[in-house]
Design a protein around this motif. Structure first.
Motif, PDB file in Angstrom:
ATOM      1  N   ALA A 290       0.822  -1.214   0.000  1.00 49.03           N
ATOM      2  CA  ALA A 290       0.000   0.000   0.000  1.00 49.03           C
ATOM      3  C   ALA A 290       0.857   1.265   0.000  1.00 49.03           C
ATOM      4  CB  ALA A 290      -0.941  -0.009   1.200  1.00 49.03           C
ATOM      5  N   ILE A 291       2.027   1.207   0.598  1.00 51.61           N
ATOM      6  CA  ILE A 291       2.944   2.352   0.538  1.00 51.61           C
ATOM      7  C   ILE A 291       3.500   2.478  -0.869  1.00 51.61           C
ATOM      8  CG2 ILE A 291       5.211   3.200   1.280  1.00 51.61           C
ATOM      9  CD1 ILE A 291       4.496   2.149   4.092  1.00 51.61           C
ATOM     10  N   LYS A 292       3.927   1.361  -1.449  1.00 50.29           N
ATOM     11  CA  LYS A 292       4.512   1.396  -2.794  1.00 50.29           C
ATOM     12  C   LYS A 292       3.534   1.900  -3.840  1.00 50.29           C
ATOM     13  CE  LYS A 292       7.746  -2.361  -1.875  1.00 50.29           C
ATOM     14  NZ  LYS A 292       8.020  -3.801  -2.068  1.00 50.29           N
ATOM     15  N   ASP A 293       2.253   1.485  -3.739  1.00 47.96           N
ATOM     16  CA  ASP A 293       1.289   1.918  -4.760  1.00 47.96           C
ATOM     17  C   ASP A 293       0.565   3.217  -4.395  1.00 47.96           C
ATOM     18  OD1 ASP A 293      -0.898   1.292  -3.065  1.00 47.96           O
ATOM     19  OD2 ASP A 293      -1.336  -0.594  -4.095  1.00 47.96           O
ATOM     20  N   GLY A 294       0.896   3.788  -3.231  1.00 49.10           N
ATOM     21  CA  GLY A 294       0.329   5.076  -2.831  1.00 49.10           C
ATOM     22  C   GLY A 294      -1.045   4.992  -2.191  1.00 49.10           C
ATOM     23  N   SER A 295      -1.568   3.786  -1.982  1.00 50.12           N
ATOM     24  CA  SER A 295      -2.923   3.688  -1.440  1.00 50.12           C
ATOM     25  C   SER A 295      -2.991   3.867   0.077  1.00 50.12           C
ATOM     26  CB  SER A 295      -3.570   2.362  -1.849  1.00 50.12           C
ATOM     27  OG  SER A 295      -2.862   1.261  -1.328  1.00 50.12           O
ATOM     28  N   LEU A 296      -1.916   3.593   0.810  1.00 54.83           N
ATOM     29  CA  LEU A 296      -1.972   3.711   2.270  1.00 54.83           C
ATOM     30  C   LEU A 296      -2.350   5.126   2.712  1.00 54.83           C
ATOM     31  CD1 LEU A 296      -0.001   1.966   4.976  1.00 54.83           C
ATOM     32  CD2 LEU A 296      -0.167   4.426   5.089  1.00 54.83           C
ATOM     33  N   PRO A 297      -1.655   6.165   2.276  1.00 54.17           N
ATOM     34  CA  PRO A 297      -2.060   7.497   2.737  1.00 54.17           C
ATOM     35  C   PRO A 297      -3.449   7.899   2.252  1.00 54.17           C
ATOM     36  CG  PRO A 297      -0.253   7.654   1.153  1.00 54.17           C
ATOM     37  CD  PRO A 297      -0.442   6.208   1.464  1.00 54.17           C
ATOM     38  N   ARG A 298      -3.847   7.441   1.079  1.00 55.77           N
ATOM     39  CA  ARG A 298      -5.191   7.772   0.580  1.00 55.77           C
ATOM     40  C   ARG A 298      -6.264   7.099   1.428  1.00 55.77           C
ATOM     41  NH1 ARG A 298      -2.841   6.842  -4.511  1.00 55.77           N
ATOM     42  NH2 ARG A 298      -3.894   4.821  -4.645  1.00 55.77           N
ATOM     43  N   ILE A 299      -6.087   5.813   1.717  1.00 58.86           N
ATOM     44  CA  ILE A 299      -7.079   5.074   2.502  1.00 58.86           C
ATOM     45  C   ILE A 299      -7.169   5.620   3.921  1.00 58.86           C
ATOM     46  CG2 ILE A 299      -7.637   2.826   3.532  1.00 58.86           C
ATOM     47  CD1 ILE A 299      -6.358   1.571   0.970  1.00 58.86           C
ATOM     48  N   VAL A 300      -6.018   5.817   4.555  1.00 63.87           N
ATOM     49  CA  VAL A 300      -6.013   6.329   5.929  1.00 63.87           C
ATOM     50  C   VAL A 300      -6.595   7.740   5.960  1.00 63.87           C
ATOM     51  CG1 VAL A 300      -4.563   7.002   7.883  1.00 63.87           C
ATOM     52  CG2 VAL A 300      -4.139   4.838   6.703  1.00 63.87           C
ATOM     53  N   GLY A 301      -6.179   8.594   5.051  1.00 61.96           N
ATOM     54  CA  GLY A 301      -6.686   9.969   5.022  1.00 61.96           C
ATOM     55  C   GLY A 301      -8.186  10.025   4.795  1.00 61.96           C
ATOM     56  N   ALA A 302      -8.679   9.242   3.847  1.00 66.11           N
ATOM     57  CA  ALA A 302     -10.116   9.227   3.567  1.00 66.11           C
ATOM     58  C   ALA A 302     -10.896   8.683   4.764  1.00 66.11           C
ATOM     59  CB  ALA A 302     -10.402   8.397   2.324  1.00 66.11           C
ATOM     60  N   THR A 303     -10.343   7.680   5.438  1.00 67.95           N
ATOM     61  CA  THR A 303     -11.010   7.114   6.615  1.00 67.95           C
ATOM     62  C   THR A 303     -11.082   8.133   7.739  1.00 67.95           C
ATOM     63  OG1 THR A 303     -10.321   4.869   6.036  1.00 67.95           O
ATOM     64  CG2 THR A 303     -10.914   5.263   8.342  1.00 67.95           C
ATOM     65  N   LEU A 304      -9.975   8.807   8.018  1.00 63.56           N
ATOM     66  CA  LEU A 304      -9.976   9.824   9.084  1.00 63.56           C
ATOM     67  C   LEU A 304     -10.973  10.925   8.780  1.00 63.56           C
ATOM     68  CD1 LEU A 304      -6.155  10.162   9.845  1.00 63.56           C
ATOM     69  CD2 LEU A 304      -7.876   8.847  11.104  1.00 63.56           C
ATOM     70  N   GLU A 305     -11.026  11.336   7.531  1.00 62.30           N
ATOM     71  CA  GLU A 305     -11.958  12.394   7.125  1.00 62.30           C
ATOM     72  C   GLU A 305     -13.401  11.909   7.253  1.00 62.30           C
ATOM     73  OE1 GLU A 305     -13.006  14.903   3.126  1.00 62.30           O
ATOM     74  OE2 GLU A 305     -10.890  14.451   3.529  1.00 62.30           O
ATOM     75  N   ALA A 306     -13.693  10.719   6.759  1.00 66.05           N
ATOM     76  CA  ALA A 306     -15.060  10.189   6.810  1.00 66.05           C
ATOM     77  C   ALA A 306     -15.545  10.016   8.248  1.00 66.05           C
ATOM     78  CB  ALA A 306     -15.140   8.862   6.066  1.00 66.05           C
ATOM     79  N   LEU A 307     -14.645   9.600   9.136  1.00 66.38           N
ATOM     80  CA  LEU A 307     -15.011   9.393  10.536  1.00 66.38           C
ATOM     81  C   LEU A 307     -15.041  10.692  11.330  1.00 66.38           C
ATOM     82  CD1 LEU A 307     -12.899   6.213  11.378  1.00 66.38           C
ATOM     83  CD2 LEU A 307     -15.361   6.344  10.919  1.00 66.38           C
TER      84      LEU A 307
ATOM     85  N   ALA B 274     -14.826   0.347   8.992  1.00 63.88           N
ATOM     86  CA  ALA B 274     -13.821  -0.708   8.872  1.00 63.88           C
ATOM     87  C   ALA B 274     -13.525  -1.151   7.448  1.00 63.88           C
ATOM     88  CB  ALA B 274     -14.270  -1.920   9.683  1.00 63.88           C
ATOM     89  N   GLU B 275     -14.527  -1.192   6.589  1.00 64.66           N
ATOM     90  CA  GLU B 275     -14.346  -1.811   5.275  1.00 64.66           C
ATOM     91  C   GLU B 275     -13.212  -1.228   4.438  1.00 64.66           C
ATOM     92  OE1 GLU B 275     -15.323  -4.661   4.236  1.00 64.66           O
ATOM     93  OE2 GLU B 275     -16.648  -4.990   5.932  1.00 64.66           O
ATOM     94  N   PRO B 276     -13.007   0.090   4.414  1.00 61.96           N
ATOM     95  CA  PRO B 276     -11.876   0.578   3.605  1.00 61.96           C
ATOM     96  C   PRO B 276     -10.531   0.000   4.036  1.00 61.96           C
ATOM     97  CG  PRO B 276     -13.347   2.392   4.133  1.00 61.96           C
ATOM     98  CD  PRO B 276     -13.803   1.206   4.945  1.00 61.96           C
ATOM     99  N   MET B 277     -10.351  -0.184   5.337  1.00 59.74           N
ATOM    100  CA  MET B 277      -9.098  -0.749   5.844  1.00 59.74           C
ATOM    101  C   MET B 277      -9.035  -2.255   5.599  1.00 59.74           C
ATOM    102  SD  MET B 277      -7.389   1.778   7.284  1.00 59.74           S
ATOM    103  CE  MET B 277      -7.567   3.272   8.218  1.00 59.74           C
ATOM    104  N   PHE B 278     -10.174  -2.942   5.775  1.00 58.53           N
ATOM    105  CA  PHE B 278     -10.219  -4.377   5.470  1.00 58.53           C
ATOM    106  C   PHE B 278      -9.914  -4.610   3.995  1.00 58.53           C
ATOM    107  CE2 PHE B 278     -13.585  -5.324   8.950  1.00 58.53           C
ATOM    108  CZ  PHE B 278     -12.641  -5.801   9.828  1.00 58.53           C
ATOM    109  N   MET B 279     -10.659  -3.939   3.146  1.00 55.81           N
ATOM    110  CA  MET B 279     -10.572  -4.175   1.706  1.00 55.81           C
ATOM    111  C   MET B 279      -9.256  -3.689   1.117  1.00 55.81           C
ATOM    112  SD  MET B 279     -13.493  -5.609   0.817  1.00 55.81           S
ATOM    113  CE  MET B 279     -13.642  -5.296  -0.916  1.00 55.81           C
ATOM    114  N   GLY B 280      -8.792  -2.526   1.565  1.00 59.19           N
ATOM    115  CA  GLY B 280      -7.619  -1.918   0.960  1.00 59.19           C
ATOM    116  C   GLY B 280      -6.288  -2.432   1.458  1.00 59.19           C
ATOM    117  N   MET B 281      -6.272  -2.968   2.697  1.00 61.69           N
ATOM    118  CA  MET B 281      -4.975  -3.343   3.263  1.00 61.69           C
ATOM    119  C   MET B 281      -5.012  -4.626   4.078  1.00 61.69           C
ATOM    120  SD  MET B 281      -3.455   0.409   4.230  1.00 61.69           S
ATOM    121  CE  MET B 281      -4.850   0.917   5.201  1.00 61.69           C
ATOM    122  N   GLY B 282      -6.123  -5.337   4.087  1.00 62.71           N
ATOM    123  CA  GLY B 282      -6.202  -6.578   4.849  1.00 62.71           C
ATOM    124  C   GLY B 282      -5.987  -6.381   6.333  1.00 62.71           C
ATOM    125  N   ALA B 283      -6.446  -5.237   6.853  1.00 63.85           N
ATOM    126  CA  ALA B 283      -6.173  -4.872   8.241  1.00 63.85           C
ATOM    127  C   ALA B 283      -6.949  -5.732   9.231  1.00 63.85           C
ATOM    128  CB  ALA B 283      -6.520  -3.404   8.471  1.00 63.85           C
TER     129      ALA B 283
END
Length: 99
Positions: free
Chosen positions: A17-34, A66-75
Motif C-alpha cells: 500500500a505504501i509502494k502503490d500510494g494507497s496507504l495514505p489515501r485510505i487512511v486519510g479518507a477514513t480519518l476524514e469520513a469518521l 472498517a471496510e476501507p481498511m479491510f478491503m484496501g490493506m487486509g487490516a
C-alpha cells in the motif's frame, strides 16, 4: 458514543500500500469520513498500527468505518467504547449511586 478503532496493517500489505500510494489515501479518507477526534500511529505486534478516536452514533457505523481498511490493506480491526476524563468521572459518580 466515542469509539476507539484499532487498525493493524500486516507488514506485506502495508508495504504494498505504501509502494502503490494507497496507504495514505485510505487512511486519510477514513480519518476524514469518521471526522476523527484524534489519531495516533505506532507499531504493535510487528504491524503498522493506528489508534483512531471518533464518535459513532450506532453500530451501523462499523462497516463503513472498517471496510476501507479491510478491503484496501487486509487490516485487523477492533472497536472499543472509550471515555474521556470527564465522562469517566460522571460514570463513576453514577456507579457509586447504585452501590
Amino acid at each position: 458514543m466515542r469509539m476507539l478503532m484499532k487498525v493493524q496493517i500486516p507488514t506485506g500489505s502495508g508495504n504494498d500500500a505504501i509502494k502503490d500510494g494507497s496507504l495514505p489515501r485510505i487512511v486519510g479518507a477514513t480519518l476524514e469520513a469518521l471526522k476523527a477526534e484524534a489519531a495516533y500511529f505506532t507499531a504493535e505486534d510487528g504491524m503498522r498500527t493506528a489508534l483512531i478516536f471518533f464518535e459513532m452514533s450506532d453500530s451501523s457505523g462499523i462497516p463503513p468505518a472498517a471496510e476501507p481498511m479491510f478491503m484496501g490493506m487486509g487490516a485487523k480491526i477492533t472497536f472499543a467504547p472509550v471515555m474521556n476524563a470527564q465522562e469517566m468521572q460522571a460514570g463513576v459518580a453514577k456507579a457509586m449511586e447504585v452501590m
